[in-house]
Design an enzyme around this catalytic site. Sequence first.
Site, PDB file in Angstrom:
ATOM      1  N   ASP A  33       0.824  -1.199   0.000  1.00 12.64           N
ATOM      2  CA  ASP A  33       0.000   0.000   0.000  1.00 12.64           C
ATOM      3  C   ASP A  33       0.864   1.258   0.000  1.00 12.64           C
ATOM      4  O   ASP A  33       1.832   1.362   0.759  1.00 12.64           O
ATOM      5  CB  ASP A  33      -0.898  -0.018   1.252  1.00 12.64           C
ATOM      6  CG  ASP A  33      -1.899   1.118   1.290  1.00 12.64           C
ATOM      7  OD1 ASP A  33      -2.439   1.456   0.219  1.00 12.64           O
ATOM      8  OD2 ASP A  33      -2.145   1.643   2.389  1.00 12.64           O
ATOM      9  N   GLU A  66      -3.004   6.074  -7.975  1.00 14.31           N
ATOM     10  CA  GLU A  66      -3.762   7.187  -7.414  1.00 14.31           C
ATOM     11  C   GLU A  66      -3.610   8.421  -8.291  1.00 14.31           C
ATOM     12  O   GLU A  66      -2.518   8.725  -8.767  1.00 14.31           O
ATOM     13  CB  GLU A  66      -3.267   7.481  -5.998  1.00 14.31           C
ATOM     14  CG  GLU A  66      -4.031   8.579  -5.292  1.00 14.31           C
ATOM     15  CD  GLU A  66      -3.554   8.751  -3.866  1.00 14.31           C
ATOM     16  OE1 GLU A  66      -3.322   9.911  -3.464  1.00 14.31           O
ATOM     17  OE2 GLU A  66      -3.411   7.735  -3.151  1.00 14.31           O
ATOM     18  N   HIS A  68      -7.128  10.461   5.013  1.00 15.81           N
ATOM     19  CA  HIS A  68      -6.391   9.498   5.825  1.00 15.81           C
ATOM     20  C   HIS A  68      -6.343   9.904   7.296  1.00 15.81           C
ATOM     21  O   HIS A  68      -6.389  11.086   7.632  1.00 15.81           O
ATOM     22  CB  HIS A  68      -4.947   9.369   5.324  1.00 15.81           C
ATOM     23  CG  HIS A  68      -4.810   8.566   4.070  1.00 15.81           C
ATOM     24  ND1 HIS A  68      -4.583   9.143   2.853  1.00 15.81           N
ATOM     25  CD2 HIS A  68      -4.875   7.234   3.843  1.00 15.81           C
ATOM     26  CE1 HIS A  68      -4.496   8.190   1.926  1.00 15.81           C
ATOM     27  NE2 HIS A  68      -4.675   7.033   2.499  1.00 15.81           N
TER      28      HIS A  68
END
Length: 273
Positions: free
Chosen positions: A79, A131, A173
């Site tokens: 990730d 992303e 986040h």
Amino acid sequence: MSLVSTGDILDHERSVLAFNVIQLEHAEAIVAGAEAAGRPVVLQISENAAKYHGGLAPITRASLEVAAAASVEVAVHLDHAEDEALVWEAIELGATSVMFDAATLPYSENVARTAEVARRAHAHGVWVEAELGAIGGKGGAHTPGVRTDPAEAVAFVEATGVDGLAVAVGSSHAMTSRSASLDFDLIAELAAAVPVPLVLHGSSGVSDADIVTALENGMRKINISTHINGVFTRAVREALDADPALVDPRKYFAPARAAVAVEITRLLGTLTP
């Protein structure tokens, strides 16, 4: 069952929850919770988690072992890797999917570097997430008011060949309150236009009901980290508060691991069909 690719359990019709692994107890708890729910799951290892362990190999190898022994389908995913070298290492270790994050770079450089990662990863049968516009809390665009443009998202996927796309729709986040406000109309528009599954980062800040609505509108991979860390930490704190003389980590990690497993089972049962 056991170890699979993220692409094996995720597409435009199927959704999956992905949880971040910081230590072995996280991986054990996530898989135990998934087994109790009878649902597939993704174990995610971030670049920051690799740094915490002094390298990617220890926690990735441990997660792969836990996944291989599972009675449900489990993917092991790298990730938010910003360094291609970490991507290649993850693939060599056996990770079944990776996220290459070049979203803070100029668009043309993001495209070029992401396309090369996708090309090389696909040669090894590895699923690739990317992303477009950095997620809030990572130095970029998931701050209030910033959203992914559908036309740009389509162009990015076509230019890079990635298999999944993290998009900016209102989450952020590291939120400790579940108060984010998602743009469901944009999610639906993106899902209709973008030819690969959409990924929601920062889902710890999103309520259960809003995650369900996001899934109904086309979101497909839901990333959760801070929320389960909170469950883990509260259980550790309760155990230590109950017995101030406690010194054996197993005595407070075990209830924390069990608490996370219960929450994973609840989330999988509540949020996924």
